[in-house]
Design a protein around this motif. Sequence first.
Motif, PDB file in Angstrom:
ATOM      1  N   ALA A 179     -32.330 -22.489   0.153  1.00  0.00           N
ATOM      2  CA  ALA A 179     -33.057 -22.306  -1.106  1.00  0.00           C
ATOM      3  C   ALA A 179     -34.549 -22.225  -0.829  1.00  0.00           C
ATOM      4  O   ALA A 179     -35.029 -22.695   0.203  1.00  0.00           O
ATOM      5  N   TYR A 180     -35.271 -21.612  -1.751  1.00  0.00           N
ATOM      6  CA  TYR A 180     -36.726 -21.519  -1.657  1.00  0.00           C
ATOM      7  C   TYR A 180     -37.309 -22.096  -2.938  1.00  0.00           C
ATOM      8  O   TYR A 180     -37.090 -21.567  -4.025  1.00  0.00           O
ATOM      9  N   LYS A 181     -37.993 -23.222  -2.806  1.00  0.00           N
ATOM     10  CA  LYS A 181     -38.553 -23.918  -3.961  1.00  0.00           C
ATOM     11  C   LYS A 181     -37.484 -24.167  -5.034  1.00  0.00           C
ATOM     12  O   LYS A 181     -37.705 -23.979  -6.231  1.00  0.00           O
ATOM     13  N   GLY A 182     -36.311 -24.570  -4.551  1.00  0.00           N
ATOM     14  CA  GLY A 182     -35.227 -24.925  -5.455  1.00  0.00           C
ATOM     15  C   GLY A 182     -34.423 -23.758  -5.992  1.00  0.00           C
ATOM     16  O   GLY A 182     -33.514 -23.949  -6.809  1.00  0.00           O
ATOM     17  N   ARG A 183     -34.715 -22.542  -5.536  1.00  0.00           N
ATOM     18  CA  ARG A 183     -34.009 -21.365  -6.047  1.00  0.00           C
ATOM     19  C   ARG A 183     -33.221 -20.677  -4.924  1.00  0.00           C
ATOM     20  O   ARG A 183     -33.703 -20.559  -3.804  1.00  0.00           O
ATOM     21  N   TYR A 184     -32.026 -20.235  -5.286  1.00  0.00           N
ATOM     22  CA  TYR A 184     -31.187 -19.501  -4.343  1.00  0.00           C
ATOM     23  C   TYR A 184     -31.291 -18.002  -4.615  1.00  0.00           C
ATOM     24  O   TYR A 184     -31.463 -17.576  -5.763  1.00  0.00           O
TER      25      TYR A 184
END
Length: 232
Positions: free
Chosen positions: A95-100
């Motif tokens: 994930a990137y900053k909580g986003r997939y």
Amino acid sequence: MQAEKTLESELLEEMCDVLESRSGFYLMLAGLYFKPLSQEQIDRMAEEDYSRYVVGETLLDEGFDDIRRVLRKRHTGTRRILATEWTSTFGGAEAYKGRYCVPNASVFLDDARLTYGAPRNEVSRVYGEQCLRLADNSGMPESHLSFELEFLAVLSEEAARHLRAGELDEALQKLDRSRCFIEEHILTWFPQFMELALAMLQTRFYRGVLKITKGYLELDLQTLQDLEAEVR
């Protein structure tokens, strides 16, 4: 009169060639998002002459240049590197900053970011209108980018078939459905997906794939408009 028929026949064949070329290109793009590349696919792509795709469209040209540069320097570890990039980004392993960054419309358009959210249901309905559905063992939602691009390929093949059969109204319906699908079901979320993916990807190959996809979708809207005008 014979000259007019010959001209019409030539124009018809040119349009069918364009439609079949579109279908092949969308299938190629769909495969790139479906799963990591095999060594055979990498070798085949490395032999491709990407100079023939230089069309003067910035995103497309940049994307093909990215791919060409990576594959020109491929080595025994290239397949593993690309597979890791695909899995960590498009496969949702990181994930990137909580986003997939799974290429699925529902993840970007649904407020709850559900894999099988409302956008998936809407796309499934559109497929059903064209008498299409996913295989039971697909393992991914209908709103996955691979299936959306494959849907465009199917519509393009069907439009070519209708043209050759002289079924102009049916061909126009397929062209119009294609244009609406790009505008309403892909470009509504692809820019967000691309922005997130570019922030996560470390190498140029899949960056190039993203550029090519967006550039081609935007260019294809004009192609579809031109084809509709010719058929009318």
